[in-house]
Design a protein around this motif. Structure first.
Motif, mmCIF file in Angstrom:
data_model
loop_
_atom_site.group_PDB
_atom_site.id
_atom_site.type_symbol
_atom_site.label_atom_id
_atom_site.label_comp_id
_atom_site.label_asym_id
_atom_site.label_seq_id
_atom_site.Cartn_x
_atom_site.Cartn_y
_atom_site.Cartn_z
ATOM 1 N N LEU A 265 9.696 3.666 -21.189
ATOM 2 C CA LEU A 265 9.612 3.473 -19.739
ATOM 3 C C LEU A 265 9.560 2.012 -19.317
ATOM 4 C CD1 LEU A 265 7.144 6.329 -18.679
ATOM 5 C CD2 LEU A 265 9.613 6.400 -19.051
ATOM 6 N N ASP A 266 8.847 1.199 -20.073
ATOM 7 C CA ASP A 266 8.645 -0.188 -19.635
ATOM 8 C C ASP A 266 9.925 -1.014 -19.686
ATOM 9 O OD1 ASP A 266 5.969 0.225 -19.104
ATOM 10 O OD2 ASP A 266 5.329 -0.370 -21.118
ATOM 11 N N ASP A 267 10.833 -0.644 -20.587
ATOM 12 C CA ASP A 267 12.030 -1.467 -20.790
ATOM 13 C C ASP A 267 13.285 -0.893 -20.163
ATOM 14 O OD1 ASP A 267 10.537 -3.284 -22.337
ATOM 15 O OD2 ASP A 267 10.777 -2.010 -24.111
ATOM 16 N N ASN A 268 13.182 0.313 -19.592
ATOM 17 C CA ASN A 268 14.380 0.961 -19.069
ATOM 18 C C ASN A 268 14.093 1.545 -17.685
ATOM 19 O OD1 ASN A 268 16.524 2.833 -18.517
ATOM 20 N ND2 ASN A 268 17.018 2.864 -20.701
ATOM 21 N N PRO A 269 14.498 0.842 -16.622
ATOM 22 C CA PRO A 269 14.210 1.337 -15.271
ATOM 23 C C PRO A 269 14.820 2.707 -14.993
ATOM 24 C CG PRO A 269 14.912 -0.954 -15.201
ATOM 25 C CD PRO A 269 15.151 -0.477 -16.599
ATOM 26 N N THR A 270 16.004 2.979 -15.546
ATOM 27 C CA THR A 270 16.641 4.275 -15.306
ATOM 28 C C THR A 270 15.780 5.406 -15.850
ATOM 29 O OG1 THR A 270 18.842 3.281 -15.389
ATOM 30 C CG2 THR A 270 18.704 5.667 -15.709
ATOM 31 N N ILE A 271 15.299 5.249 -17.090
ATOM 32 C CA ILE A 271 14.442 6.273 -17.684
ATOM 33 C C ILE A 271 13.112 6.346 -16.950
ATOM 34 C CG2 ILE A 271 13.172 6.921 -19.766
ATOM 35 C CD1 ILE A 271 15.443 5.866 -21.427
ATOM 36 N N ARG A 272 12.551 5.189 -16.623
ATOM 37 C CA ARG A 272 11.248 5.181 -15.938
ATOM 38 C C ARG A 272 11.317 5.934 -14.616
ATOM 39 N NH1 ARG A 272 10.595 0.075 -15.465
ATOM 40 N NH2 ARG A 272 11.215 -0.166 -13.296
ATOM 41 N N ARG A 273 12.336 5.682 -13.836
ATOM 42 C CA ARG A 273 12.426 6.300 -12.514
ATOM 43 C C ARG A 273 12.706 7.798 -12.612
ATOM 44 N NH1 ARG A 273 15.752 1.001 -10.263
ATOM 45 N NH2 ARG A 273 13.886 -0.348 -10.224
ATOM 46 N N ALA A 274 13.562 8.174 -13.547
ATOM 47 C CA ALA A 274 13.809 9.606 -13.753
ATOM 48 C C ALA A 274 12.548 10.293 -14.259
ATOM 49 C CB ALA A 274 14.959 9.806 -14.728
ATOM 50 N N TYR A 275 11.823 9.610 -15.156
ATOM 51 C CA TYR A 275 10.567 10.169 -15.672
ATOM 52 C C TYR A 275 9.567 10.384 -14.533
ATOM 53 C CZ TYR A 275 5.977 10.417 -17.866
ATOM 54 O OH TYR A 275 4.701 10.802 -18.216
ATOM 55 N N ILE A 276 9.418 9.391 -13.669
ATOM 56 C CA ILE A 276 8.470 9.500 -12.558
ATOM 57 C C ILE A 276 8.802 10.714 -11.693
ATOM 58 C CG2 ILE A 276 7.794 8.425 -10.363
ATOM 59 C CD1 ILE A 276 8.011 5.697 -11.858
ATOM 60 N N CYS A 277 10.068 10.839 -11.343
ATOM 61 C CA CYS A 277 10.461 11.954 -10.471
ATOM 62 C C CYS A 277 10.252 13.299 -11.164
ATOM 63 C CB CYS A 277 11.916 11.793 -10.040
ATOM 64 S SG CYS A 277 12.208 10.357 -8.978
#
Length: 749
Positions: A265-277
């Motif tokens: 999550l910390d290094d990949n905004p695409t994964i982080r944002r999808a994870y949050i949603c």
């Protein structure tokens, strides 16, 4: 038969909506005589706006006003107004479709490792008219939208995680879980003819005790989506296995996410944002089932703050609970007690129902932007329609008190309404609108030429604000003329029969002390339903958004509406769409407009004799705005700075003022008045909201976004629903209010 006299106190959204529906019957004047009494010179309440004749007839708002595409009742009401008003074709904004334009581009800000990162979201356009939508959604229909969003993000996450060489194959071992998957397989195969080979193998293994059950996140999310699609149509809540399947799958997906996605999550905004949603959707689905919202209703979870509820139901505290979407929602509803940004508080039932409706129920854009000021787009046409229909308006009437009495049948009644007549007019009526490029608008100041000359001169000389709770106008007037302002007392049975109280909740303690002394529930409502002060400023700029350095304009070229930014002024909207509705000189005009707003920190409101309180608070807003520009806008507007110094030349100044003094030509305000504070939905407060006829006073109808509706939050939709409820209680129109039972259970055990 004598006409029933109805007095409407206040001119906000709810009050005016009640008047619109009370006059929908063509023969309404045979039944009613309606008079609106309004403080100062304009309608609008918290939504009032004005035109400044000294600065390009610019639009000056209380704050940012944007409608959502899920405001079904609001669009029905405004469509009615525009259609019945039937403005000429050559008039600006002659239809509601011209007055509102769909908007899909929303921006969130994430604070990651001490830096701001921009998260642009371009929502899909959903065909249709918002007025034709519905908020009357069943539990399964609401859950369906959660799972649809979950499916979308699980789909992208599986691809990203697979590329990172992480696990995307999931196994089911427990007999109980196998039984639930067997139920899922049976429901899906009975309903769908075409099933992919991979899914067919998955279902076969669920039925065969000798086979291992393997699946993937995509398969689980897709099949769960199919099940919810079935249940949203048949609305069958009676089989607990359906709910247990949802429970099992979302929790299995949650375990997979925590196992395989967290370290990315910390290094990949695409994964982080999808994870949050995905994580938020899982937590909400879990909570709605675990807390038995289907049998108890959304009201059952209003005893906990939304963030705490998410946390309780497994949302990741670091990434999801304090994520930009959640913070953005709190910003949207100004959900901070006393404007303390560390004290966010929104009821979980109110927040979760609102979020689901905003995502599921919209048509056109997820938001709709007004194409002029809210006063111009909403309150001018309402005023013109009501005036044409025969409703009477008395401006410059300040309500001082409502007085109770008990009649011979021991009914509690409003017996008197005490008002102050703020000014003397030259004629018997006040004509409040001005023409700006062919559009009827409310001015930012009273039209002094209609006020008796000596009073008009004094008002301007002393810079009197006739809309302020803390105004010293009565003292200034008496010192000048040697007598007090005229007091008017309306008497029940002579001047009125029914009273619609459309002034906001924070005013109750000041205007209704004798009423709440007699009515404990009304007193609880006045005490427990909180309101917060807000602040706003508007900038007129010499540079476009692109020239300021904002890099995230979509192909549609829509301007951003941005939230979850640094506080105060956590919300920014680019509003260049309003420039052509203002009237600047052709050879000297701004190129852009920016609106900012947020809650305002204030926990102590003095008595009305402290006349300089508003000016003191407005000075704080100015300082907050200057600090915002000096220190905090560089992440969004990098080209607005020379090094780290804000370039004040980007601010438009008709007088070419130097440096920071250019800000003095901009617009800023603080909304501390009791009638202007934003209504909150703090934990456990909905239970104290009364319906429009919920007081002990048989001729009193309360209305506003602070009463009991199917929204229970500060917004236009709640205010419209309240006004509709008020009209229906008096005359039976409208028969139906979409979504008014939103907090009630669906009936399953």
């Amino acid at each position: 038969m004598a006409k029933e006299k109805i007095v409407i106190l206040g001119g906000g959204v709810a009050a005016m909506t009640s008047a619109v529906y009370l006059t929908e019957d063509e023969n309404w004047q045979d039944k009613y005589d309606i008079t609106v009494y309004q403080l100062g010179w304009r309608l609008g309440g918290k939504g009032a706006s004005g035109r400044n004749p000294y600065l390009g007839q610019r639009i000056e708002e209380h704050g940012l006003h944007v409608w959502f595409g899920a405001y079904v009742n609001s669009f029905r009401a405004i469509e009615t107004v525009y259609n019945k008003l039937n403005r000429p074709d050559n008039m600006p904004l002659n239809t509601w479709q011209e007055a509102f334009k769909p908007h899909s581009f929303v921006v969130l800000q994430e604070f990651i490792e001490s830096e701001w990162e921009t998260w642009p979201v371009d929502f899909p356009t959903i065909e249709g008219n918002p007025a034709d939508g519905t908020l009357d959604l069943h539990f399964w229909q609401l859950l369906e939208v959660l799972i649809a969003w979950l499916h979308k993000f699980i789909d992208s996450l599986e691809d990203e995680i697979e590329q990172a060489n992480k696990v995307t194959k999931l196994q089911t071992k427990k007999p109980r879980d196998r039984n639930l998957l067997r139920h899922l397989a049976t429901e899906i195969t009975d309903a769908f003819d075409d099933i992919e080979d991979e899914v067919s193998d998955f279902f076969d293994s669920a039925h065969d005790e000798l086979k291992e059950i393997w699946s993937s996140p995509k398969i689980l999310a897709t099949q769960l989506k199919h099940l919810l699609s079935l249940r949203s149509n048949d609305k069958n809540l009676q089989n607990p296995k359906d709910r247990l399947v949802v429970w099992y799958i979302v929790r299995k997906l949650k375990r997979w996410l925590n196992s395989e996605a967290i370290e990315l999550l910390d290094d990949n905004p695409t994964i982080r944002r999808a994870y949050i949603c995905a994580d938020l959707a899982i937590a909400m689905a879990t909570g709605l089932i675990k807390d038995k919202v289907f049998s108890k209703g959304f009201g059952a979870i209003n005893n906990i703050d939304f963030k705490d509820w998410l946390k309780k139901n497994g949302a990741n505290e670091k990434y999801s609970v304090e994520s930009a979407p959640v913070i953005g929602f709190y910003d949207l509803v100004f959900g901070y007690v006393d404007g303390d940004f560390s004290k966010g508080d929104v009821e979980a039932g109110v927040a979760s129902l609102a979020m689901l409706r905003l995502m599921l129920c919209y048509h056109g854009g997820v938001m709709w932007k007004m194409q002029a000021g809210m006063g111009d787009v909403i309150f001018s046409p309402i005023y013109e329609l009501l005036k044409h229909r025969g409703v009477k308006f008395e401006f410059f009437h300040q309500v001082e008190a409502l007085k109770p009495a008990t009649n011979s049948q021991t009914d509690n009644l409003i017996s008197e309404i005490v008002m102050t007549e703020q000014v003397s007019l030259k004629s018997n009526s006040y004509d409040p609108l001005v023409d700006v490029k062919g559009l009827p608008c409310w001015p930012s100041y009273p039209l002094y030429d209609q006020i008796e000359d000596a009073q008009a001169d004094l008002l301007q000389d002393k810079n009197i604000n006739l809309e302020s709770f803390w105004s010293d106008w009565p003292q200034v007037y008496e010192a000048k003329f040697g007598h007090t302002l005229t007091t008017k007392t309306l008497k029940q049975g002579k001047d009125f029969d029914k009273v619609i109280f459309g002034i906001s909740v924070a005013s109750i303690e000041h205007l209704c002390p004798e009423l709440i002394a007699l009515d404990d529930k009304f007193k609880q409502q006045a005490t427990e339903v909180k309101a917060v002060a807000t602040q706003a400023f508007q900038l007129w700029l010499n540079k476009t958004d692109e020239q300021l350095g904002f890099k995230y304009i979509p192909d549609s070229q829509e301007r951003p509406i941005l939230s979850s930014f640094s506080q105060p002024f956590d919300t920014w909207a680019a509003m260049s769409n309003l420039l052509d509705k203002e009237d600047w000189p052709l050879n000297n005009h701004p190129k852009n407009i920016a609106y900012f707003c947020s809650a305002f920190t204030c926990d102590d409101y003095p008595g009305k004799d402290i006349h300089d309180f508003p000016s003191q608070q407005k000075a704080i807003v100015k300082q907050n705005a200057l600090e915002k520009l000096n220190k905090e806008m560089q992440p969004l507007w990098p080209e607005a700075y020379h090094g780290d110094e804000f370039n004040w030349d980007i601010l438009y100044s008709s007088n070419k003022l130097p440096g920071e003094s250019r800000f003095d030509e901009q617009y800023w305000r603080v909304n501390v008045d009791p009638s202007e504070r934003y209504v909150l939905s703090v934990t456990n407060s909905s239970q104290y909201r009364l319906p429009t006829d919920g007081t002990i006073f048989s001729n009193l109808f309360i209305t506003g976004d602070w009463i009991k509706t199917g929204v229970n939050a500060g917004c236009v939709e709640a205010a419209v629903m309240a006004g509709m409820q008020t009209s229906r209680a008096i005359c039976g129109i409208p028969e139906h209010i979409s979504g008014e039972d939103g907090f009630e259970p669906d009936g399953a055990l």
